[in-house]
Design a protein around this motif. Structure first.
Motif, PDB file in Angstrom:
ATOM      1  N   ARG A 199      -5.248  -3.373  -4.549  1.00 59.88           N
ATOM      2  CA  ARG A 199      -4.158  -2.765  -4.083  1.00 59.88           C
ATOM      3  C   ARG A 199      -4.708  -1.218  -3.700  1.00 59.88           C
ATOM      4  NH1 ARG A 199       1.657  -1.146  -6.568  1.00 59.88           N
ATOM      5  NH2 ARG A 199       2.991  -0.861  -4.783  1.00 59.88           N
ATOM      6  N   ASP A 237     -11.588  -4.802  -8.266  1.00 57.77           N
ATOM      7  CA  ASP A 237     -11.188  -6.188  -8.221  1.00 57.77           C
ATOM      8  C   ASP A 237     -10.065  -6.644  -9.134  1.00 57.77           C
ATOM      9  OD1 ASP A 237     -11.039  -8.630  -6.587  1.00 57.77           O
ATOM     10  OD2 ASP A 237     -12.046  -9.526  -8.230  1.00 57.77           O
ATOM     11  N   LEU A 268      -9.500  -4.146   4.568  1.00 55.45           N
ATOM     12  CA  LEU A 268      -8.208  -4.542   4.244  1.00 55.45           C
ATOM     13  C   LEU A 268      -7.687  -5.772   5.024  1.00 55.45           C
ATOM     14  CD1 LEU A 268      -6.747  -0.678   4.469  1.00 55.45           C
ATOM     15  CD2 LEU A 268      -7.530  -2.038   2.634  1.00 55.45           C
ATOM     16  N   ASP A 293      -9.666  -8.493  -4.575  1.00 59.20           N
ATOM     17  CA  ASP A 293      -8.147  -8.541  -4.405  1.00 59.20           C
ATOM     18  C   ASP A 293      -7.762  -7.309  -5.088  1.00 59.20           C
ATOM     19  OD1 ASP A 293      -5.290  -8.855  -4.939  1.00 59.20           O
ATOM     20  OD2 ASP A 293      -5.680 -10.151  -6.691  1.00 59.20           O
ATOM     21  N   SER A 333       0.967  -1.265   0.092  1.00 60.17           N
ATOM     22  CA  SER A 333      -0.004  -0.032  -0.029  1.00 60.17           C
ATOM     23  C   SER A 333       0.969   1.166   0.034  1.00 60.17           C
ATOM     24  CB  SER A 333      -0.955   0.162   1.147  1.00 60.17           C
ATOM     25  OG  SER A 333      -1.659  -0.920   1.420  1.00 60.17           O
ATOM     26  N   PRO A 390     -15.389 -11.663  -1.719  1.00 64.06           N
ATOM     27  CA  PRO A 390     -13.780 -11.526  -1.582  1.00 64.06           C
ATOM     28  C   PRO A 390     -13.462 -10.553  -2.613  1.00 64.06           C
ATOM     29  CG  PRO A 390     -14.633 -13.492  -2.501  1.00 64.06           C
ATOM     30  CD  PRO A 390     -15.689 -12.781  -1.936  1.00 64.06           C
ATOM     31  N   GLU A 446      -9.625  -8.412   6.232  1.00 61.66           N
ATOM     32  CA  GLU A 446     -10.128  -9.470   5.790  1.00 61.66           C
ATOM     33  C   GLU A 446     -10.279  -9.688   4.128  1.00 61.66           C
ATOM     34  OE1 GLU A 446     -14.182  -9.203   7.311  1.00 61.66           O
ATOM     35  OE2 GLU A 446     -13.392  -9.356   9.304  1.00 61.66           O
ATOM     36  N   ARG A 447      -9.869  -8.752   3.438  1.00 60.15           N
ATOM     37  CA  ARG A 447      -9.754  -8.986   1.955  1.00 60.15           C
ATOM     38  C   ARG A 447     -11.158  -9.302   1.469  1.00 60.15           C
ATOM     39  NH1 ARG A 447      -5.100  -8.279  -0.754  1.00 60.15           N
ATOM     40  NH2 ARG A 447      -3.164  -8.236   0.389  1.00 60.15           N
ATOM     41  N   SER A 448     -12.256  -8.835   2.132  1.00 57.06           N
ATOM     42  CA  SER A 448     -13.681  -8.887   1.245  1.00 57.06           C
ATOM     43  C   SER A 448     -14.391  -7.973   1.896  1.00 57.06           C
ATOM     44  CB  SER A 448     -13.987 -10.235   2.156  1.00 57.06           C
ATOM     45  OG  SER A 448     -14.455 -10.311   3.469  1.00 57.06           O
TER      46      SER A 448
END
Length: 451
Positions: A272, A229, A253, A270, A160, A268, A255-257
């Motif tokens: 950056r 995503d 950030l 993905d 990040s 979910p 749990e990425r969901s």
């Protein structure tokens, strides 16, 4: 070191000038006629042309006209004898950078050459070559070259990045460049300004919502996290994100969901995260307005964009770049800035940074009636912007706070009366006050003191 093209039919003077300029650290190509100069220009474009006015065949003034038609931003210095001074003055009005009257000393020549190189746009991007990843960032300064080198290294990772810098300095352009240089370049780049979207809508914009989750949610809405995503999400003005949303962003950030508003299942993602701010996040953390745990999640790598005043050598380059872009918009044949106009741009204060420079160039493009933009128009445009240049979001924020203060003063700190005047329910009104750090008690009239 600059590439110079020297044109003179006197071999002895040509050799002397070439030696002086080479000793000053420049690369010099020497030719003895205008035709040879044009041939050399077709092979490799220099950063400056120094030419005698009196040449065999096509003279120096005709050479200048040809150069100016092909390369309007390429500066030309003319060397003149006393009899050709009136012609040289006329040429200066048409766009010649400057002229020197023979005989002249070496220092006068070097001063003019250095001045022309400082104010002229280079022929190529010398900062980082012609890499397409940073094509939207126009720069040749050492400060920006170092920053871009660091940005390109960071881009290769998935860390990040927090970009700091004043308003108008180009934080989103740098974020785009990092995305294009990253392995995620083929995936979406999505940007959102956290200060431009009302708090009630920002959560839905970021995370999405399902139909019927609140009044007005007539369909399902895909949030920006899902839209980005596989790619990069740029959170501009992250320092203005409300505390309640900071908690939810941190959870995403970790749990990425994401869980859309009103949904029971998480999706979910993905993504950056690239973020930016012009505010002092350390001070906000000390005041309890920004979460420390979120700060460390966002600030894995920190990049700082310099102000335009800290990279003044980029001003001529940026001004000519904006000019070339705007000529088509205003359907005008513009050849550049008069030398004194460009000098005014390079020495002006720029509180609004690159955004303000673009506005100034656009104004002079719209108003000019001559191909060469004069000093008077630039001076006029520089006086128009106020000392403080605000974005729309900042102006709205300031108006909202001033409006609330005015209402509370009018009602002596009676929040219920102020809410009625604003035509807002009391809960929403208190939320607005909290957002701006206002309490009704600050505005209550002091009771009279008994004697």
């Amino acid at each position: 070191m600059a590439n110079l093209l020297l044109v003179d039919d006197d071999p002895d003077l040509l050799k002397l000038l070439s030696m002086r300029l080479t000793a000053a650290g420049h690369r010099v190509t020497s030719v003895e006629s205008a035709e040879a100069a044009l041939t050399q220009l077709a092979v490799a474009r220099p950063q400056l042309v120094v030419s005698d006015v009196q040449l065999p065949g096509r003279d120096g003034l005709a050479l200048f006209d040809e150069i100016h038609s092909r390369h309007p931003a390429l500066p030309v210095i003319l060397l003149t004898a006393h009899g050709t001074i009136p012609d040289a003055v006329d040429a200066t009005a048409r766009g010649v950078f400057s002229y020197l009257t023979k005989p002249f000393d070496g220092k006068a020549l070097l001063d003019k050459v250095n001045e022309a190189l400082a104010l002229a746009a280079p022929a190529v991007d010398t900062a980082t070559g012609n890499d397409g990843w940073r094509e939207s960032i126009v720069s040749r300064s050492n400060r920006m070259a170092e920053l871009l080198s660091e940005a390109k290294m960071v881009a290769a990772s998935d860390a990040s990045v927090l970009i700091r810098g004043e308003s108008g300095s180009g934080k989103e352009l740098l974020a785009q460049a990092i995305h294009r240089a990253s392995p995620r370049a083929a995936k979406p780049f999505v940007a959102v300004n956290c200060s431009a979207i009302p708090e009630a809508l920002l959560e839905s914009e970021l995370f999405g919502h399902v139909k019927g989750s609140f009044t007005g949610a007539v369909t399902n809405h895909t949030g920006l996290f899902v839209a980005a995503d596989g790619g990069s999400l740029f959170l501009d003005e992250i320092g203005d994100m409300p505390p309640a949303l900071q908690v939810k962003l941190l959870r995403v950030l970790q749990e990425r969901s994401v869980r859309p508003v009103g949904a029971t299942q998480s999706v979910p993602v993905d993504v950056r995260i690239l973020s930016a701010t012009h505010r002092d996040l350390d001070a906000l953390m000390a005041q309890g307005q920004f979460r420390e745990d979120l700060y460390y999640r966002l600030n894995v790598v920190s990049l700082h964009l310099p102000t335009l005043g800290e990279r003044r050598e980029d001003i001529p380059l940026l001004a000519n770049h904006f000019l070339s872009k705007l000529t088509a918009k205003y359907d005008k044949r513009l050849t550049g800035f008069a030398p004194d106009a460009m000098k005014a741009l390079t020495t002006a204060p720029w509180p609004g940074n690159v955004r303000q420079l673009h506005n100034v160039v656009e104004q002079v493009c719209a108003l000019t009636t001559t191909p060469l933009i004069p000093l008077t128009l630039v001076q006029r445009a520089l006086r128009v912007p106020s000392v403080e240049v605000l974005t729309y979001a900042q102006a709205r924020e300031r108006f909202e706070r001033d409006y609330l203060v005015g209402l509370l003063k009018l009602t002596d700190g009676n929040a219920a009366d102020a809410a009625r005047l604003a035509d807002r329910n009391r809960t929403e009104f208190y939320r607005l006050l909290q957002r701006h750090g206002l309490t009704p008690g600050q505005f209550k009239a002091e009771p009279p003191v008994a004697e």
